[in-house]
Design a protein around this motif. Sequence first.
Motif, PDB file in Angstrom:
ATOM      1  N   ASN A 202     -19.253 -31.110 -63.308  1.00  0.00           N
ATOM      2  CA  ASN A 202     -19.494 -29.890 -64.066  1.00  0.00           C
ATOM      3  C   ASN A 202     -18.268 -29.431 -64.849  1.00  0.00           C
ATOM      4  O   ASN A 202     -18.316 -28.403 -65.511  1.00  0.00           O
ATOM      5  N   ASP A 203     -17.191 -30.171 -64.759  1.00  0.00           N
ATOM      6  CA  ASP A 203     -15.933 -29.815 -65.408  1.00  0.00           C
ATOM      7  C   ASP A 203     -15.613 -30.867 -66.460  1.00  0.00           C
ATOM      8  O   ASP A 203     -15.471 -32.058 -66.153  1.00  0.00           O
ATOM      9  N   ASP A 204     -15.519 -30.439 -67.727  1.00  0.00           N
ATOM     10  CA  ASP A 204     -15.209 -31.377 -68.803  1.00  0.00           C
ATOM     11  C   ASP A 204     -13.857 -32.035 -68.613  1.00  0.00           C
ATOM     12  O   ASP A 204     -13.659 -33.205 -68.968  1.00  0.00           O
ATOM     13  N   GLU A 205     -12.913 -31.293 -68.059  1.00  0.00           N
ATOM     14  CA  GLU A 205     -11.570 -31.855 -67.849  1.00  0.00           C
ATOM     15  C   GLU A 205     -11.619 -33.035 -66.895  1.00  0.00           C
ATOM     16  O   GLU A 205     -10.959 -34.052 -67.108  1.00  0.00           O
ATOM     17  N   VAL A 206     -12.414 -32.900 -65.829  1.00  0.00           N
ATOM     18  CA  VAL A 206     -12.535 -33.992 -64.864  1.00  0.00           C
ATOM     19  C   VAL A 206     -13.229 -35.191 -65.499  1.00  0.00           C
ATOM     20  O   VAL A 206     -12.796 -36.340 -65.346  1.00  0.00           O
ATOM     21  N   ASN A 207     -14.302 -34.940 -66.227  1.00  0.00           N
ATOM     22  CA  ASN A 207     -15.023 -36.043 -66.871  1.00  0.00           C
ATOM     23  C   ASN A 207     -14.141 -36.788 -67.866  1.00  0.00           C
ATOM     24  O   ASN A 207     -14.162 -38.023 -67.936  1.00  0.00           O
ATOM     25  N   LEU A 208     -13.357 -36.041 -68.628  1.00  0.00           N
ATOM     26  CA  LEU A 208     -12.467 -36.685 -69.592  1.00  0.00           C
ATOM     27  C   LEU A 208     -11.380 -37.483 -68.881  1.00  0.00           C
ATOM     28  O   LEU A 208     -11.028 -38.593 -69.308  1.00  0.00           O
ATOM     29  N   ALA A 209     -10.841 -36.944 -67.794  1.00  0.00           N
ATOM     30  CA  ALA A 209      -9.805 -37.663 -67.045  1.00  0.00           C
ATOM     31  C   ALA A 209     -10.356 -38.963 -66.460  1.00  0.00           C
ATOM     32  O   ALA A 209      -9.679 -39.999 -66.471  1.00  0.00           O
ATOM     33  N   VAL A 210     -11.586 -38.923 -65.958  1.00  0.00           N
ATOM     34  CA  VAL A 210     -12.198 -40.145 -65.413  1.00  0.00           C
ATOM     35  C   VAL A 210     -12.405 -41.172 -66.517  1.00  0.00           C
ATOM     36  O   VAL A 210     -12.150 -42.369 -66.341  1.00  0.00           O
ATOM     37  N   ALA A 211     -12.881 -40.713 -67.682  1.00  0.00           N
ATOM     38  CA  ALA A 211     -13.092 -41.632 -68.802  1.00  0.00           C
ATOM     39  C   ALA A 211     -11.778 -42.261 -69.252  1.00  0.00           C
ATOM     40  O   ALA A 211     -11.723 -43.464 -69.562  1.00  0.00           O
TER      41      ALA A 211
END
Length: 310
Positions: A202-211
Amino acid sequence: MRSIVRLGLSRLRPPLILLALVFTLSTLGLMLIPGIDAGGRPWRMTLFEAFYFVTYTATTIGFGELPHPFTDQQRVFVTIIIYLSVIGWAWLLGSLLSLVQEKAFQQALVDRRFRRAVEKLDQPFYLVCGLGDTGMTVVHALRQLGSRLIAIDKDERSVQQLEIEGLNGKAPALVADARSPETLTAAGLMKPECSGVLTLCNDDEVNLAVAIAASILRPGLPVIGRADTQATAASMSSLGTHRVINPFREFADHLTLAMRAPDVYRLIAWLTSAPGAYLFPSAPARMPAAPGHWIVCGYGRFGREVVAAV
């Protein structure tokens, strides 16, 4: 395994040192204190005899005074040994119980079981980051398709939900921050069996970091990412993310399609649904599908996307 042993030794070191000192000093003391045998001659215990006596005495087993009855001096010393050993064992058992109940030790055991489950995976699997509503839906769909998966979420309750549903054995899950490359590596990102990464937090920052981590550690690995903002979506696309999904845009597109072409929407929803879904007959149209005949109540993030799509 090393972290578990290191944590255990750090917590149990003081009582273990005390017990070692008790055994050592007791053995030396019994060797030095003279006794009297049955013939009235003085005798001293050998190293083996003293250690053997301390072993069954300090462990509360007790075989008696061997090899000869003790003198009063020896019995006083043995009394001290008994009390010291009881204190040492009580301290050790208390420390062991505290260690078992310690959060860090329990987490270390969970991490160890998770790593072993990941190491045993010899079939293609997907790495799912985020076990919210969308993540759980994806997990169930993948399991219905017969796909293997590994899940990561920082919310312990979400991981426990997998255990409640009996999926923890088929879908190993870890309570951790998916942004850490070490966490992704421990979850099997570098294994050749990893077929793709789905970052659905639910956090864009986490999704971007994973990508970012996936694109650097495993170039060319398919990554499907969730992005709630255009900036995050653009950043993911620049990394070569296989597909970037904006839930608000997806909802708007599906709702617009349902308004304009309900039969097409039903067909697409059926084709993209999980196994076991049925294609129900369409209901007779009761509302006009022409543009301008709809009233949008609510102009939040979903509302704006719907209006833009229409």
